[in-house]
Motif scaffolding. Sequence first.
Motif, short mmCIF file in Angstrom:
data_model
loop_
_atom_site.label_atom_id
_atom_site.label_comp_id
_atom_site.label_asym_id
_atom_site.label_seq_id
_atom_site.Cartn_x
_atom_site.Cartn_y
_atom_site.Cartn_z
N GLU A 140 -6.61 7.02 -1.19
CA GLU A 140 -6.66 6.35 0.11
C GLU A 140 -7.64 5.18 0.13
N ILE A 141 -8.78 5.31 -0.56
CA ILE A 141 -9.82 4.29 -0.47
C ILE A 141 -9.74 3.31 -1.64
N LEU A 142 -9.74 3.83 -2.87
CA LEU A 142 -9.73 2.95 -4.04
C LEU A 142 -8.45 2.12 -4.10
N LEU A 143 -7.32 2.73 -3.78
CA LEU A 143 -6.07 2.00 -3.77
C LEU A 143 -6.08 0.90 -2.72
N ALA A 144 -6.58 1.23 -1.52
CA ALA A 144 -6.63 0.23 -0.45
C ALA A 144 -7.56 -0.93 -0.81
N LEU A 145 -8.71 -0.63 -1.40
CA LEU A 145 -9.64 -1.69 -1.78
C LEU A 145 -9.10 -2.55 -2.91
N PHE A 202 0.83 -1.21 0.00
CA PHE A 202 0.00 0.00 0.00
C PHE A 202 0.86 1.26 0.00
N TYR A 203 1.83 1.33 0.91
CA TYR A 203 2.67 2.53 0.98
C TYR A 203 3.62 2.62 -0.21
N LEU A 204 4.05 1.48 -0.73
CA LEU A 204 4.93 1.50 -1.89
C LEU A 204 4.20 2.03 -3.12
N VAL A 205 3.00 1.52 -3.37
CA VAL A 205 2.23 1.98 -4.53
C VAL A 205 1.83 3.44 -4.38
N LYS A 206 1.42 3.82 -3.17
CA LYS A 206 1.06 5.23 -2.96
C LYS A 206 2.27 6.13 -3.13
N GLY A 207 3.44 5.66 -2.67
CA GLY A 207 4.65 6.45 -2.85
C GLY A 207 5.06 6.59 -4.30
N LEU A 208 4.61 5.68 -5.16
CA LEU A 208 4.89 5.78 -6.59
C LEU A 208 3.83 6.60 -7.33
#
Length: 240
Positions: A226-231, A127-133
């Motif tokens: 925050e939501i769509l990525l997590a789901l 999650f944090y890796l994809v969000k960081g990209l």
Amino acid sequence: MTALPDMMSIQWLPYHSVHAVSMDVWIFVSMVFYAWVVQRNVRKIGSLCRHLSGFRDLARNKNPEGTKNPRRFWNFSFLALSVVNVSWFLYMLWIHAGWRFPFGGSHDTHTGCNYLLSVCAAYAVAFYLVKGLVVPVFAHVFDESRFGVFIWRMGLSYDFLLSVFTFPCLMVSLYADGFLQAVFFWTTVVLFSLFFVIKVLKAVIVGRCYSRFSYLHIFIYFCALEILLALSLWQIVFCL
């Protein structure tokens, strides 16, 4: 000769794998890491608490006065503790909800499950890796570098502050039972929800000063991040 019928009449129970490392070891390591990170960032924690409800820009805050820690260190320690906190939260969510394992195998969760904890940790890291990209790519494509930096640092700061408050509750709930376990677990859920609402408001209100997009566009982008990525990752990792 009567031993064979007796053996055939035995009701065999499913075998549960014995974990090489006890869950108490992972709990102890996590608690030591939590204490070390909090001790090294105690001034930064105080600063974040003071600005929690002020809706001031956290991205402009430099290192606390009198500290020798470089900016890169507190970024890494914030991220590492957030990953640990999310991993244990997901683990307790699975235990409390009583979900069945969708990824195969028979695992005993009553005495701790290393496999489940490793899957939860993999989800948190992803999650944090994809969000960081995604954040830098978005900032580069739309020429919103200042907004991208603000979103990443603001989110990471609040996730770290959330970890400071919720990690002790998670540790207590791991060893508690019955009503007490439910109280600490749902307290953690409430804190996660509260911090998410605060992050959304912060991103929309303060983020508008860093972006040319409207409040609505910033709200949609942040919720998608925050939501769509997590789901999406939840569907990929846990197949639910």
